[in-house]
Design an enzyme around this catalytic site. Structure first.
Site, PDB file in Angstrom:
ATOM      1  N   GLU A  95       0.839  -1.206   0.000  1.00  0.00           N
ATOM      2  CA  GLU A  95       0.000   0.000   0.000  1.00  0.00           C
ATOM      3  C   GLU A  95       0.870   1.252   0.000  1.00  0.00           C
ATOM      4  OE1 GLU A  95      -3.014  -0.259  -0.598  1.00  0.00           O
ATOM      5  OE2 GLU A  95      -3.850  -2.058   0.304  1.00  0.00           O
ATOM      6  N   GLU A 126      -4.869   5.201  -0.407  1.00  0.00           N
ATOM      7  CA  GLU A 126      -3.709   4.363  -0.073  1.00  0.00           C
ATOM      8  C   GLU A 126      -3.266   4.647   1.368  1.00  0.00           C
ATOM      9  OE1 GLU A 126      -3.524   2.085  -1.946  1.00  0.00           O
ATOM     10  OE2 GLU A 126      -3.868   2.726  -4.011  1.00  0.00           O
ATOM     11  N   HIS A 129      -5.499   2.703   3.498  1.00  0.00           N
ATOM     12  CA  HIS A 129      -5.118   1.277   3.467  1.00  0.00           C
ATOM     13  C   HIS A 129      -3.886   1.037   4.338  1.00  0.00           C
ATOM     14  CE1 HIS A 129      -7.222   0.968  -0.731  1.00  0.00           C
ATOM     15  NE2 HIS A 129      -8.037   1.312   0.249  1.00  0.00           N
ATOM     16  N   TYR A 135      -3.835  -0.504  12.120  1.00  0.00           N
ATOM     17  CA  TYR A 135      -4.970  -0.856  12.992  1.00  0.00           C
ATOM     18  C   TYR A 135      -5.007  -2.367  13.258  1.00  0.00           C
ATOM     19  CZ  TYR A 135      -9.967  -1.000  14.409  1.00  0.00           C
ATOM     20  OH  TYR A 135     -11.154  -1.197  15.060  1.00  0.00           O
ATOM     21  N   GLU A 233      -9.784  -0.702  -4.456  1.00  0.00           N
ATOM     22  CA  GLU A 233      -8.829  -1.112  -5.491  1.00  0.00           C
ATOM     23  C   GLU A 233      -9.507  -1.297  -6.837  1.00  0.00           C
ATOM     24  OE1 GLU A 233      -5.765  -0.787  -5.115  1.00  0.00           O
ATOM     25  OE2 GLU A 233      -5.682  -0.712  -2.928  1.00  0.00           O
TER      26      GLU A 233
HETATM   27 MN    MN Z   1      -4.672   1.157  -4.764  1.00  0.00          MN
HETATM   28 FE    FE Z   2      -4.540   0.278  -1.791  1.00  0.00          FE
END
Ligand code: MN
Ligand code: FE
Length: 354
Positions: A95, A126, A129, A135, A233
């Site tokens: 990511e 991103e 992500h 987390y 995504e």
């Molecule tokens: Mn992406």
């Molecule tokens: Fe991503």
């Protein structure tokens, strides 16, 4: 539409505000990056709106049951733990790699303002992500060094990351410009590396493995995080495909039989790496999956990606996991697995794409 002076990246275009017909994505001296209206590339705007409508944060997903399961030595098998950890290891660093590519490489060369608006949105996603894996590490108490070093230490993960880094090396050169047919080919080649291969193929064995936990009603918090990432995504991929196809349409000279063959070959190599990754994550069959069925899924996905960029498919493999789209559709209808989910989307706007 001639020279793209580097000084133009933030400033005022030499040609003044010309009409939309003259605008191109690359090498357009009349594109004013500060002037988003009138807009030419409506698809970029649409992907931006979809991204915003899909907004989520990892904290919205309740991890309590996962924490109990993860801490209970009998609740998961060693193979299940291995599969989860491998996917944490791959995604946690991939990511960031993607975020860096957008901000440090693509943003410089794509001066069109509506595309840049999308790139900013994607960069934010991103970051969300990346936050998801922080987390997960925090809530489950995972060893951060183990997770974040896998891309250096676990061969199947390292191979994928190195493949993308090598494939997208040429445009990282500070002297790289998108002028001329060969350079545009390089740029498109690298866009395929970022969007079609990294986000469109290398993420998908992981998605199918992690979403299988939903079917077993195990580790549903982590699985749901992956489900949200998958939704984002699929929009990143759709933007990448529109970007690639538009550049090809605007520069038809780049789309030679040799270049098409090169791109197809890259996809084939990527599929090999993704299948090796699946085999490493799944030394034995679990959760209704095994290395060969996940491999078939990767081939099926790769064929779809090739068709999206108007190349011939190469495998002809059938989707071994039709439940992937079913499980996604179910979640749209209701909180099927009874964890807390916030759907920001109005149903009509949801668009999932495997
Ligand atoms: Mn992406
Ligand atoms: Fe991503």
């Amino acid at each position: 539409m001639n020279d793209q002076a580097p000084g133009m990246l933030m400033g005022i275009p030499k040609g003044g505000g010309k009409g939309n017909e003259e605008k191109t994505i690359l090498n357009c001296s009349t594109t004013d990056p500060n002037k988003i209206l009138p807009m030419k590339y409506k698809w970029a705007r649409q992907h931006y709106k979809t991204g915003v409508a899909n907004n989520w944060t990892p904290e919205e997903v309740n991890m309590q049951k996962d924490v109990e399961t993860w801490r209970n030595p009998k609740a998961l098998t060693q193979d299940e733990r291995r599969l989860i950890m491998r996917n944490m290891g791959f995604f946690s660093t991939a990511e960031s790699l993607t975020a860096n590519n957008i901000v440090l490489i693509l943003y410089k060369h794509i001066t069109n303002p509506e595309c840049r608006q999308y790139l900013l949105r994607q960069a934010y996603e991103e970051a969300v992500h990346t936050d998801t894996f922080i987390y997960c590490c925090d809530t489950l108490g995972l060893d951060a060094d183990e997770v974040y070093n896998m891309y250096l230490e676990v061969e199947s993960i390292k191979a994928k990351d190195e493949y993308v880094v090598n494939m997208t090396k040429s445009i990282l050169d500070p002297n790289f410009s998108t002028k001329g047919t060969e350079n545009i080919q390089r740029f498109v080649h690298d866009l395929v590396g970022f969007y079609v291969i990294m986000e469109g193929i290398f993420f998908y064995a992981g998605f199918v493995m992690m979403l299988s936990f939903l079917r077993q009603n195990k580790m549903v918090g982590v699985a749901e995080q992956f489900q949200f990432i998958l939704r984002d995504e699929s929009v990143h991929l759709a933007f990448g495909v529109d970007l690639i196809n538009t550049i090809i349409d605007e520069n038809p000279a780049i789309w030679t039989p040799e270049f098409k063959e090169t791109i197809t070959e890259r996809v084939r190599e990527a599929v090999e790496l993704e299948m090796a990754y699946a085999a490493d994550c799944l030394p034995r069959g679990i959760l209704g999956l095994n290395a060969s069925s996940v491999g078939e899924y990767v081939q099926y996905i790769a064929d779809r990606r090739l068709k999206k960029i108007r190349l011939d498919s190469i495998y002809g493999t059938k989707n071994p996991f039709p439940w992937m789209s079913e499980i996604i559709d179910l979640r749209k209808e209701k909180n099927f697995f009874e964890t807390r989910v916030t759907e920001y989307q109005t149903a009509g706007m949801l668009s999932w794409d495997e």
